[in-house]
Design a protein around this motif. Sequence first.
Motif, mmCIF file in Angstrom:
data_model
loop_
_atom_site.group_PDB
_atom_site.id
_atom_site.type_symbol
_atom_site.label_atom_id
_atom_site.label_comp_id
_atom_site.label_asym_id
_atom_site.label_seq_id
_atom_site.Cartn_x
_atom_site.Cartn_y
_atom_site.Cartn_z
ATOM 1 N N MET A 1 0.847 -1.191 0.000
ATOM 2 C CA MET A 1 0.000 0.000 0.000
ATOM 3 C C MET A 1 0.878 1.235 0.000
ATOM 4 S SD MET A 1 -2.938 1.089 2.760
ATOM 5 C CE MET A 1 -3.766 2.670 2.637
ATOM 6 N N SER A 2 0.654 2.153 -0.940
ATOM 7 C CA SER A 2 1.431 3.387 -1.015
ATOM 8 C C SER A 2 1.058 4.317 0.121
ATOM 9 C CB SER A 2 1.158 4.086 -2.354
ATOM 10 O OG SER A 2 1.743 5.375 -2.366
ATOM 11 N N THR A 3 2.054 5.000 0.681
ATOM 12 C CA THR A 3 1.782 5.944 1.766
ATOM 13 C C THR A 3 1.633 7.371 1.251
ATOM 14 O OG1 THR A 3 4.156 6.260 2.193
ATOM 15 C CG2 THR A 3 3.027 4.524 3.421
ATOM 16 N N GLU A 4 1.808 7.588 -0.029
ATOM 17 C CA GLU A 4 1.681 8.927 -0.576
ATOM 18 C C GLU A 4 0.236 9.394 -0.445
ATOM 19 O OE1 GLU A 4 2.505 11.386 -4.730
ATOM 20 O OE2 GLU A 4 2.980 9.247 -4.568
ATOM 21 N N ASP A 5 0.058 10.515 0.237
ATOM 22 C CA ASP A 5 -1.268 11.090 0.472
ATOM 23 C C ASP A 5 -2.176 10.181 1.296
ATOM 24 O OD1 ASP A 5 -0.619 13.358 -1.066
ATOM 25 O OD2 ASP A 5 -1.169 12.313 -2.909
ATOM 26 N N SER A 6 -1.632 9.171 1.961
ATOM 27 C CA SER A 6 -2.459 8.264 2.760
ATOM 28 C C SER A 6 -2.811 8.902 4.096
ATOM 29 C CB SER A 6 -1.738 6.935 2.993
ATOM 30 O OG SER A 6 -1.602 6.231 1.782
ATOM 31 N N VAL A 7 -3.996 8.569 4.595
ATOM 32 C CA VAL A 7 -4.539 9.194 5.797
ATOM 33 C C VAL A 7 -4.897 8.112 6.805
ATOM 34 C CG1 VAL A 7 -6.379 10.663 6.721
ATOM 35 C CG2 VAL A 7 -5.463 11.103 4.425
ATOM 36 N N VAL A 8 -4.478 8.296 8.052
ATOM 37 C CA VAL A 8 -4.768 7.331 9.106
ATOM 38 C C VAL A 8 -5.447 8.036 10.274
ATOM 39 C CG1 VAL A 8 -2.439 7.587 10.109
ATOM 40 C CG2 VAL A 8 -3.812 5.562 10.660
ATOM 41 N N LEU A 9 -6.452 7.374 10.832
ATOM 42 C CA LEU A 9 -7.113 7.802 12.065
ATOM 43 C C LEU A 9 -6.672 6.846 13.164
ATOM 44 C CD1 LEU A 9 -9.198 9.134 13.942
ATOM 45 C CD2 LEU A 9 -10.970 7.751 12.822
ATOM 46 N N LEU A 10 -6.097 7.410 14.222
ATOM 47 C CA LEU A 10 -5.504 6.625 15.304
ATOM 48 C C LEU A 10 -6.113 7.039 16.627
ATOM 49 C CD1 LEU A 10 -3.233 4.835 16.592
ATOM 50 C CD2 LEU A 10 -1.718 6.809 16.341
ATOM 51 N N THR A 11 -6.629 6.077 17.389
ATOM 52 C CA THR A 11 -7.189 6.386 18.708
ATOM 53 C C THR A 11 -6.167 6.088 19.800
ATOM 54 O OG1 THR A 11 -8.152 4.173 19.082
ATOM 55 C CG2 THR A 11 -9.488 5.783 17.859
ATOM 56 N N GLY A 12 -6.348 6.732 20.951
ATOM 57 C CA GLY A 12 -5.445 6.523 22.077
ATOM 58 C C GLY A 12 -4.023 6.940 21.768
ATOM 59 N N ALA A 13 -3.873 8.095 21.107
ATOM 60 C CA ALA A 13 -2.572 8.478 20.547
ATOM 61 C C ALA A 13 -1.757 9.427 21.415
ATOM 62 C CB ALA A 13 -2.780 9.122 19.167
ATOM 63 N N ALA A 14 -2.218 9.743 22.612
ATOM 64 C CA ALA A 14 -1.516 10.745 23.421
ATOM 65 C C ALA A 14 -0.334 10.170 24.197
ATOM 66 C CB ALA A 14 -2.485 11.420 24.389
ATOM 67 N N SER A 15 -0.239 8.844 24.291
ATOM 68 C CA SER A 15 0.845 8.253 25.076
ATOM 69 C C SER A 15 1.045 6.809 24.657
ATOM 70 C CB SER A 15 0.528 8.322 26.579
ATOM 71 O OG SER A 15 -0.648 7.582 26.868
ATOM 72 N N GLY A 16 2.115 6.200 25.182
ATOM 73 C CA GLY A 16 2.344 4.770 25.025
ATOM 74 C C GLY A 16 2.385 4.289 23.592
ATOM 75 N N ILE A 17 1.687 3.187 23.331
ATOM 76 C CA ILE A 17 1.664 2.596 21.996
ATOM 77 C C ILE A 17 1.110 3.584 20.977
ATOM 78 C CG2 ILE A 17 0.583 0.801 20.581
ATOM 79 C CD1 ILE A 17 0.619 -0.997 23.089
ATOM 80 N N GLY A 18 0.060 4.311 21.345
ATOM 81 C CA GLY A 18 -0.553 5.242 20.411
ATOM 82 C C GLY A 18 0.384 6.343 19.972
ATOM 83 N N ALA A 19 1.121 6.912 20.917
ATOM 84 C CA ALA A 19 2.064 7.976 20.566
ATOM 85 C C ALA A 19 3.179 7.437 19.678
ATOM 86 C CB ALA A 19 2.649 8.591 21.842
ATOM 87 N N ALA A 20 3.703 6.258 20.006
ATOM 88 C CA ALA A 20 4.750 5.651 19.178
ATOM 89 C C ALA A 20 4.227 5.357 17.776
ATOM 90 C CB ALA A 20 5.262 4.368 19.830
ATOM 91 N N THR A 21 2.980 4.929 17.677
ATOM 92 C CA THR A 21 2.391 4.624 16.376
ATOM 93 C C THR A 21 2.169 5.887 15.565
ATOM 94 O OG1 THR A 21 1.319 2.664 17.319
ATOM 95 C CG2 THR A 21 0.449 3.492 15.233
ATOM 96 N N ALA A 22 1.734 6.948 16.221
ATOM 97 C CA ALA A 22 1.577 8.228 15.514
ATOM 98 C C ALA A 22 2.906 8.679 14.915
ATOM 99 C CB ALA A 22 1.031 9.282 16.472
ATOM 100 N N ARG A 23 3.978 8.540 15.674
ATOM 101 C CA ARG A 23 5.307 8.934 15.171
ATOM 102 C C ARG A 23 5.722 8.040 13.989
ATOM 103 N NH1 ARG A 23 6.227 9.026 21.056
ATOM 104 N NH2 ARG A 23 6.212 11.213 21.710
#
Length: 282
Positions: A1-23
């Motif tokens: 899957m190409s990441t160009e212009d790709s959009v992700v919605l991530l929950t629980g992103a302020a800390s822990g696994i979520g923050a690492a995943t956002a990065r």
Amino acid sequence: MSTEDSVVLLTGAASGIGAATARAFADAGWTVYATDIESGFPDDIRERCRCLELDVTDDAQIAAVVDHIGSEAGRLDCLVNNAGYGVAGPVEDVSSDEVREQFDVLVHGPHRLVQAVLPEMREHGGRIITVSSVLGHTASPGLGAYSAGKAAVESLTDALRIEIAGADELHVSLVEPAWVETGFADGALGRLSEEDRTPAYDRTYDGLEDGWVLTGGPLATTPEAVAASVLAAATDDPPKARYPVGAFATFVRWTHWLPARLQDPIHRGFGRASAFLGRWLG
């Protein structure tokens, strides 16, 4: 899957696994909508992601966030269900209200989000990824309520994957760590009641408070390792149905094939032995 212009919605992103995943997604060039029930995001995530408040138990707020992403970004390529927390304690001592509230986040939250994003994803494809746990397969004494929530979301996700099979470019995956070095254990310990403890479960409480039942001790993996598996589930072609995180998670996941007469002593013994080691080493 190409990441160009790709959009992700991530929950629980302020800390822990979520923050690492956002990065991890931001590093890979995605447009990241990082959401959490509170707005206390780390500065680097605020700078690199589009941060929104989202309570996964609130239908109206979910609809508003999904509509906002559709209007602003024009598409949604990936949903990552990560929001969650742990309720610890023996099954007899955990209240029904605590179990119900946890299920609302761990099970009903992903269900609400799936229903909100699938109509739009069906137009051009997309990925739905849920961060679960190997405890969804193999329960641990003192974590029965949490294990039950993860078992439920595993079944829900499996059913969804089968139901959409054959749909063009729609994929569903589970990411299954064991223990992760986050604030999960501290949060679960903070909710443990000091009152109304059934004395018969003293050893179970020892495993939670002094052992590695909640933390995993030296067996815990990093949030970054989980984030790498989530990103793989979003980009692999084709993605796998399940991504156990690390060798120990793979081992724990497959112990559920053992008969109960072998499984049960292993789980009881882990809590007791780790409590002894925790006090000895600490």
